[in-house]
Motif scaffolding. Structure first.
Motif, PDB file in Angstrom:
ATOM      1  N   PRO A  82      -2.509 -11.389   5.792  1.00 27.53           N
ATOM      2  CA  PRO A  82      -2.298 -10.929   3.642  1.00 27.53           C
ATOM      3  C   PRO A  82      -1.822  -9.933   3.298  1.00 27.53           C
ATOM      4  CG  PRO A  82      -4.674 -10.715   4.519  1.00 27.53           C
ATOM      5  CD  PRO A  82      -4.499 -11.285   5.134  1.00 27.53           C
ATOM      6  N   ARG A  83      -1.435 -10.268   2.314  1.00 25.80           N
ATOM      7  CA  ARG A  83      -0.211  -9.085   2.115  1.00 25.80           C
ATOM      8  C   ARG A  83      -0.740  -7.548   1.478  1.00 25.80           C
ATOM      9  NH1 ARG A  83       2.026  -9.101  -4.738  1.00 25.80           N
ATOM     10  NH2 ARG A  83       4.281  -7.087  -4.142  1.00 25.80           N
ATOM     11  N   GLY A  84      -2.201  -7.398   1.685  1.00 22.25           N
ATOM     12  CA  GLY A  84      -2.519  -5.495   1.886  1.00 22.25           C
ATOM     13  C   GLY A  84      -2.703  -5.576   2.994  1.00 22.25           C
ATOM     14  N   ASP A  85      -2.239  -6.176   4.102  1.00 17.32           N
ATOM     15  CA  ASP A  85      -2.664  -5.649   5.843  1.00 17.32           C
ATOM     16  C   ASP A  85      -0.995  -4.775   5.207  1.00 17.32           C
ATOM     17  OD1 ASP A  85      -5.001  -6.582   6.552  1.00 17.32           O
ATOM     18  OD2 ASP A  85      -3.799  -7.994   7.381  1.00 17.32           O
ATOM     19  N   GLY A  86      -0.127  -5.483   5.556  1.00 18.66           N
ATOM     20  CA  GLY A  86       1.024  -4.150   4.429  1.00 18.66           C
ATOM     21  C   GLY A  86       2.426  -4.963   5.131  1.00 18.66           C
ATOM     22  N   PRO A  87       3.345  -4.777   4.418  1.00 16.84           N
ATOM     23  CA  PRO A  87       4.929  -5.434   4.726  1.00 16.84           C
ATOM     24  C   PRO A  87       5.253  -5.225   6.506  1.00 16.84           C
ATOM     25  CG  PRO A  87       5.124  -3.040   4.000  1.00 16.84           C
ATOM     26  CD  PRO A  87       4.380  -3.292   4.068  1.00 16.84           C
ATOM     27  N   ARG A  88       4.407  -4.614   7.624  1.00 19.36           N
ATOM     28  CA  ARG A  88       5.328  -4.711   8.616  1.00 19.36           C
ATOM     29  C   ARG A  88       4.807  -5.601   9.875  1.00 19.36           C
ATOM     30  NH1 ARG A  88       9.780  -2.036   8.692  1.00 19.36           N
ATOM     31  NH2 ARG A  88      10.316   0.187   6.763  1.00 19.36           N
ATOM     32  N   VAL A  89       3.888  -5.833   9.209  1.00 18.62           N
ATOM     33  CA  VAL A  89       2.562  -6.784  10.155  1.00 18.62           C
ATOM     34  C   VAL A  89       3.645  -8.213  10.437  1.00 18.62           C
ATOM     35  CG1 VAL A  89       0.307  -8.555  10.322  1.00 18.62           C
ATOM     36  CG2 VAL A  89       0.568  -6.169   9.296  1.00 18.62           C
ATOM     37  N   LYS A  90       3.577  -8.515  11.216  1.00 19.76           N
ATOM     38  CA  LYS A  90       4.223  -9.658  11.734  1.00 19.76           C
ATOM     39  C   LYS A  90       3.850 -10.930  11.367  1.00 19.76           C
ATOM     40  CE  LYS A  90       6.406 -12.809  15.544  1.00 19.76           C
ATOM     41  NZ  LYS A  90       7.956 -12.563  14.999  1.00 19.76           N
ATOM     42  N   ARG A  91       4.358 -11.615  10.140  1.00 19.28           N
ATOM     43  CA  ARG A  91       4.267 -12.926   9.501  1.00 19.28           C
ATOM     44  C   ARG A  91       5.162 -14.302  10.428  1.00 19.28           C
ATOM     45  NH1 ARG A  91       3.355  -8.828   6.535  1.00 19.28           N
ATOM     46  NH2 ARG A  91       0.760  -8.590   5.574  1.00 19.28           N
TER      47      ARG A  91
END
Length: 308
Positions: free
Chosen positions: A223-232
């Motif tokens: 989810p977005r709340g995990d931050g922008p640098r999490v690999k998606r």
């Protein structure tokens, strides 16, 4: 410096305020947006309606007030396909300028593609090698490919999720209409495959847009709340399984899925059909998601000019 950017898209008008200077990573300070859906505020001849112009002007006034409150030293404003393609687009620009003193710059589809590519390149860096970037908005689908900050090829097709959704009747749409949409999207994409392939095989294929992020979230991305640098990542096989499921859902049922807003739920299906088609036709197994896109590209280009 503190910089404000007003992005007038087909679905949303968005003010992003960032703290930035040449050579630095732009840091978001505040965000303000509204779903005006300008592409739907049209008359029979495709012109943006007086009501649409009035709502746009009022929101630009809001953005100016917020930018002042936030201490912005500079303000950029740009518009994409909704105004670019409207027969009265120039008149809309003039009316907004006269009422607010804000001069909206209309970006071409190729410019959108190039600036999004710049944002993706800066996000992933040179180690990402040759990039292929896929971006879908409300009005258009963009491709860009290359190894530098300026892509070797930048393309735009009229295959936006909002645009195609307006061609679909029913909730959920009829299977025959979806078949026509699927064929149209894949045929249009197939016409540009050679242009994309001739610049070389990409080392990384990237997807960027709200639609792509929503599809990945439905399929289990962080989810977005995990931050922008999490690999998606968005996998082609999983998206292929999802499309028929979405086709059987109503817009309200899609809105109940993780990461899907009520305002975007209706056009999620068309977006999924287009992105899956692009991945199939281009033989792409997965997309690495990038949180930066057109707005960030505009900011980065501005900072480059300031630092020149």
């Amino acid at each position: 410096m503190r910089l404000g950017v007003i992005d007038v898209g087909s679905n949303t008008v968005h003010l992003l305020v960032v703290d930035a200077h040449p050579g630095a990573h732009p840091l978001p300070a505040t965000s303000h947006k509204r779903e005006l859906r300008l592409s739907e505020h049209t008359t029979a001849d495709g012109c943006i309606s007086p009501d649409g112009v009035e709502q746009l002007t009022a929101f630009v006034h809001e953005c100016l007030s917020i930018a002042d409150d936030q201490g912005c030293e500079d303000l950029l404003a740009f518009a994409t396909s909704a105004i670019r393609e409207a027969p009265n687009g120039d008149d809309v620009l003039s009316q907004v300028h006269a009422a607010t003193d804000v001069k909206l710059e209309v970006l071409s589809g190729a410019d959108e593609s190039r600036l999004t590519f710049l944002a993706v390149r800066r996000w992933f860096g040179w180690s990402a090698g040759r990039l292929l970037v896929i971006d879908i908005g409300g009005g258009s689908l963009e491709f860009a490919a290359g190894i530098d900050e300026e892509p070797d090829v930048a393309l735009s097709l009229p295959l936006g999720a909002g645009r195609l959704t307006r061609e679909l009747a029913g909730d959920p749409p009829a299977a025959t209409d979806l078949k026509v949409l699927r064929k149209q999207a894949r045929s249009d994409i197939a016409r540009v495959v050679r242009d994309l392939h001739k610049v070389g095989t990409p080392d990384r294929v990237v997807g960027t847009s709200k639609t792509i992020r929503s599809l990945a979230r439905v399929l289990g991305a962080a989810p977005r709340g995990d931050g922008p640098r999490v690999k998606r990542v968005l996998e082609r096989a999983a998206l292929g399984d999802l499309v028929p499921r979405l086709a059987e859902m109503t817009a309200d049922e899609r809105a109940a899925l993780p990461g899907v807003s009520a305002s975007r739920a209706r056009q999620l299906l068309a977006g999924a059909i287009v992105i899956h088609g692009a991945m199939d036709v281009l033989d792409v197994e997965s997309l690495d998601l990038c949180p930066w896109a057109l707005r960030e590209g505009v900011i980065l280009r501005r900072l480059d000019w300031l630092g020149a």
